[in-house]
Design a protein around this motif. Structure first.
Motif, PDB file in Angstrom:
ATOM      1  N   ILE B 204       0.825  -1.139   0.073  1.00 50.12           N
ATOM      2  CA  ILE B 204      -0.035   0.030  -0.016  1.00 50.12           C
ATOM      3  C   ILE B 204       1.098   1.332  -0.056  1.00 50.12           C
ATOM      4  O   ILE B 204       0.690   2.198  -1.001  1.00 50.12           O
ATOM      5  CB  ILE B 204      -1.036  -0.098   1.265  1.00 50.12           C
ATOM      6  N   ALA B 205       1.816   1.479   0.888  1.00 50.10           N
ATOM      7  CA  ALA B 205       2.749   2.550   0.935  1.00 50.10           C
ATOM      8  C   ALA B 205       4.026   1.763   1.436  1.00 50.10           C
ATOM      9  O   ALA B 205       4.417   1.323   2.704  1.00 50.10           O
ATOM     10  CB  ALA B 205       2.417   3.679   1.832  1.00 50.10           C
ATOM     11  N   GLY B 206       5.095   1.867   0.427  1.00 52.33           N
ATOM     12  CA  GLY B 206       6.353   1.257   0.941  1.00 52.33           C
ATOM     13  C   GLY B 206       7.186   1.590   1.880  1.00 52.33           C
ATOM     14  O   GLY B 206       7.794   0.865   2.620  1.00 52.33           O
ATOM     15  N   ASP B 207       7.026   2.895   2.136  1.00 58.80           N
ATOM     16  CA  ASP B 207       7.687   3.509   3.414  1.00 58.80           C
ATOM     17  C   ASP B 207       6.975   3.155   4.650  1.00 58.80           C
ATOM     18  O   ASP B 207       7.607   3.197   5.903  1.00 58.80           O
ATOM     19  CB  ASP B 207       7.789   5.043   3.364  1.00 58.80           C
ATOM     20  N   ARG B 446       4.129   7.922  10.184  1.00 60.01           N
ATOM     21  CA  ARG B 446       3.424   9.237   9.881  1.00 60.01           C
ATOM     22  C   ARG B 446       2.340   9.502  10.733  1.00 60.01           C
ATOM     23  O   ARG B 446       1.858  10.693  10.901  1.00 60.01           O
ATOM     24  CB  ARG B 446       2.912   8.994   8.477  1.00 60.01           C
ATOM     25  N   CYS B 501       0.693   7.524  -2.338  1.00 60.89           N
ATOM     26  CA  CYS B 501       0.004   6.140  -2.665  1.00 60.89           C
ATOM     27  C   CYS B 501      -0.973   5.995  -1.629  1.00 60.89           C
ATOM     28  O   CYS B 501      -1.908   5.422  -1.817  1.00 60.89           O
ATOM     29  CB  CYS B 501       0.795   5.235  -3.091  1.00 60.89           C
TER      30      CYS B 501
END
Lengths: 251, 505
Positions: B204-207, B446, B501
């Motif tokens: 979904i979100a690599g980071d 985040r 993303c």
């Protein structure tokens, strides 16, 4: 000033001296090796297990262009499938990404398939424009890392530039979303001729986990000649670097 | 207050769908308005599900002080599909209402502006396309507009920024997203292959691969009644903290790069490499993909890996403290960060900012503390809170959180050594509770990530909802650059480092 000298001393030398033979941790999931005595039943199981449809239903081969390198097949059959730490897996022919059972030789670029102008023009300097079209940001971060203090791909004149007009080609990440398709086309058109296209990451090569999504449009990829396929989820900086070095003929 | 909604203090939790109280829209509206009155309460999920009778709206509200989550629902018939908006009374809901409008066509009558959110492929109005986004405009000969993107100068994801400027000064920034939309939620709901769902979630979100994977895994565990053990909880928390450290250090490098402090940039880049290579040493992937799976893991921590994690985080922590001490004492750096891109506490509450965007504005909002999950149930994390709301605060928060995460990892590893090792393997063959609603939250680097699912009478997932913190926080960036020089946009942007993303899914 003294503080900065101290920081520099602790920082030491970080750059990877030999980009060809840098050891990566043993658990790194690179080129797979598949035993040639898979039974029909095992192939069936592998086929239904694989989340991205990378396993061939007839022979149990693994398509690195579809593989998300989750290694679940190897956990299912640890004696028959293993993922080696060989990160040098980028090729210029799509079909070379398919690893057949019983094959343990490394994959290499097809020299005869490289367009003549690539080595002639870009051998000493290749400027690339990156376009993320649905990438999950891990491939983008790995591409950024190719230019960082560790990998320093700039030493061979390969760099990412801000504008497509300054670029010799584009590097696409992500499965190419419908919403990004037009911007990708425009960016490509803005690159002056001759130009190359590199696909970085499984998502870009085949759509990966998103290949069946209605939000994805593969038209651009299907209509253009691709010069380099760099597999991985995400593509490791060394996979990208070695692939481009092979393409340009840098030893 | 009881009787009108389902109140639960677990994270994740699962309830029978018919136990979620269904109210008339008017009572639903009034109840939410009443609940959201106060700074310690915020909405974590509000979305619609289409069925034969109309659109069922489900809303979950988390209370940071009472540590509970209240869920209620209502049914809006498709025709006429017009209801009164909650946004005027509760501004943080603006984005949820826009999303529901975009997906189902429900009109929220007095919503200030029902603009598209991300142009999903299954949107109601197919005539709305990326090219005709309704930008805010100001008619004036004095002003000019600056458009940036979707393809940016750096190697980052796409999004379009439209600035309205008076000279060098930004009056308004509008952020148009949706370029990254891959149809994640639909794939998750349609997929019957459980491994496939887990792999989609880590992409979904690599980071935030670890954070999203944990959110998914604990959702499935709660829906499937799969038992997990303390050794696994600790390992997941260590993975999550490693991810937090890596990104915070990487962002510090990017901030230094933007203000041309090269030493800070290269030192932080190298330190980030140390951390992500440690994650790779553990599970074979620099972003922790493959580490977290429902029910267990293929990569149980070994003594060797645990020792390596402690050694590396300890050294990196010290060296990061050394370099940030230098970075944040340099006048040339401080001049670019201090009082730049300020978001006030009031603004952050108004837009419903979460995670580090909220914590840098004096709002103590951290799911690890308010709705603890995995091993945080046994291990207290007190949120790092700063209050100046500027780029400097967002930089310093990273310094303090890295320091905290290094400490958490050391403590958790100590406990891991003492815990019994069950070393459970992933579970892919599970049966989910039928007719249920489930919700799971994780504090990624985040901010809060929220996964939620609804199952049908056969136990198949019919709706899967993912919310990344960026869903709320992009608005914080838009507010941060108001009245700033346009040249300060890059540092403002990097200081938030929001996900495209994750927002577009």
């Amino acid at each position: 000033m003294l503080k900065e000298i101290k920081i520099l001393k602790h920082h030491g030398k970080q750059y990877v001296k030999n980009l060809r033979n840098q050891p990566v941790s043993g658990l790194f999931r690179g080129r797979p090796e598949i035993s040639d005595n898979l039974t029909g039943h095992e192939i069936e199981n592998l086929f239904s297990l694989c989340p991205s449809g990378a396993i061939g239903s007839s022979d149990g081969s693994i398509d690195m262009g579809k593989c998300v390198f989750c290694r679940e097949c190897s956990f299912l059959l640890p004696d028959k499938i293993k993922f080696t730490s060989d990160f040098r897996i980028a090729v210029n022919r799509r079909e070379d990404l398919v690893i057949k059972p019983g094959v343990s030789s490394p994959v290499r670029i097809d020299e005869s398939g490289i367009r003549k102008e690539i080595r002639k023009i870009y051998r000493k300097s290749l400027k690339l424009r990156q376009v993320s079209a649905g990438g999950d940001n891990s491939c983008e971060m790995e591409l950024n890392a190719t230019g960082n203090v560790n990998f320093d791909f700039g030493r061979y004149g390969v760099e990412f530039v801000a504008s497509p007009r300054h670029a010799d080609g584009i590097v696409i990440t992500g499965p190419v979303t419908e919403n990004m398709a037009k911007a990708l086309q425009l960016t490509y058109e803005a690159v002056p001729e001759p130009k190359i296209i590199i696909l970085a990451g499984t998502d870009a090569i085949s759509g990966g986990m998103f290949s069946n999504s209605e939000a994805v449009s593969r038209k651009f990829i299907e209509e253009h000649h691709i010069d380099l396929f760099v597999p991985g989820n995400p593509a490791h900086p060394l996979t990208f670097i070695n692939g481009v070095m092979d393409l340009l003929g840098i030893r | 207050m009881t009787g009108n909604f389902t109140e639960i203090s677990e994270n994740p939790f699962v309830v029978k769908m018919d136990e979620v109280r269904e109210l008339s829209y008017d009572s639903f509206h009034d109840k939410i308005k009443e609940m959201l009155d106060g700074g310690s309460v915020h909405c974590v999920a509000y979305y619609g599900i289409e069925d034969s009778k109309g659109i069922r709206l489900i809303c979950s509200v988390a209370d940071d002080i009472r540590h509970n989550i209240c869920t209620l629902s209502t049914l809006v018939p498709k025709e006429p599909g017009i209801v009164k908006s909650l946004t005027t009374a509760c501004p943080p809901l603006h984005i949820y209402e826009r999303e529901i409008n975009e997906n189902f066509g429900i009109v929220f009558d007095d919503h200030p502006w029902l603009k598209p959110v991300r142009y999903p492929h299954d949107r109601k109005n197919k005539l709305a396309v990326m090219d005709n986004y309704p930008f805010y405009g100001i008619e004036s000969e004095e002003l000019h507009e600056v458009g940036v993107g979707p393809v940016h100068a750096g190697v980052i994801e796409p999004g379009h920024f439209r600035f309205i400027c008076n000279g060098e000064k930004v009056l308004h920034l509008e952020i148009q997203l949706g370029y990254q939309h891959r149809g994640v939620e639909k794939l998750l709901a349609e997929s019957s292959n459980s491994l496939k769902r887990a792999v989609i979630c880590e992409n979904i979100a690599g980071d935030s691969a670890v954070a999203h994977s944990i959110a998914h895994a604990q959702l499935i565990e709660s829906l499937g009644g799969i038992e997990t053990m303390p050794d696994l909880w600790i390992e997941r928390c260590i993975g999550l903290e490693l991810e937090r450290i890596a990104v915070h250090i990487g962002d510090t490098a990017a901030l230094c790069g933007d203000v041309a402090y090269q030493l800070g940039q290269v030192v932080c880049e190298a330190l980030r490499t140390e951390i992500i290579n440690t994650t790779q040493f553990w599970c074979g992937n620099r972003f922790g993909k493959g580490l977290v799976r429902p029910g267990g893991t293929n990569y149980s921590l070994s003594k060797e890996t645990a020792d390596k994690i402690i050694t590396v985080t300890d050294i990196v922590g010290k060296r990061f403290a050394e370099i940030t001490d230098r970075i944040y004492s340099l006048p040339s750096v401080l001049a670019r960060f201090e009082d730049i891109g300020q978001v006030t506490s009031e603004q952050a509450l108004t837009i419903g900012a979460v995670g580090m965007a909220a914590r840098t504005c004096g709002i103590s909002r951290d799911i690890r503390n308010s709705h603890p999950f995995q091993y945080y149930r046994q291990y207290d994390v007190s949120p790092v809170v700063l209050d100046s709301g500027d780029v400097l605060a967002r930089g310093m928060l990273r310094v303090r959180e890295v320091e905290q995460s290094v400490r958490i990892i050391r403590d958790l590893t100590d406990r891991w050594f003492k815990e019994k090792k069950y070393g459970r393997k992933p579970v892919y063959d599970y049966k989910l509770k039928p007719g249920s609603f489930s919700l799971s939250m994780v504090e990624g680097w985040r901010g809060e990530i929220c996964h939620s699912a609804v199952t049908d009478e056969n136990g198949s997932i019919v709706h899967y909802k993912v919310k990344d913190p960026s869903f709320h926080n992009w608005m914080a960036l838009a507010l941060a650059v108001r009245n700033q020089e346009i040249s300060d946009f890059p540092v403002c942007n990097k200081s938030f480092n929001l996900s495209y993303c994750g927002h577009d899914l």
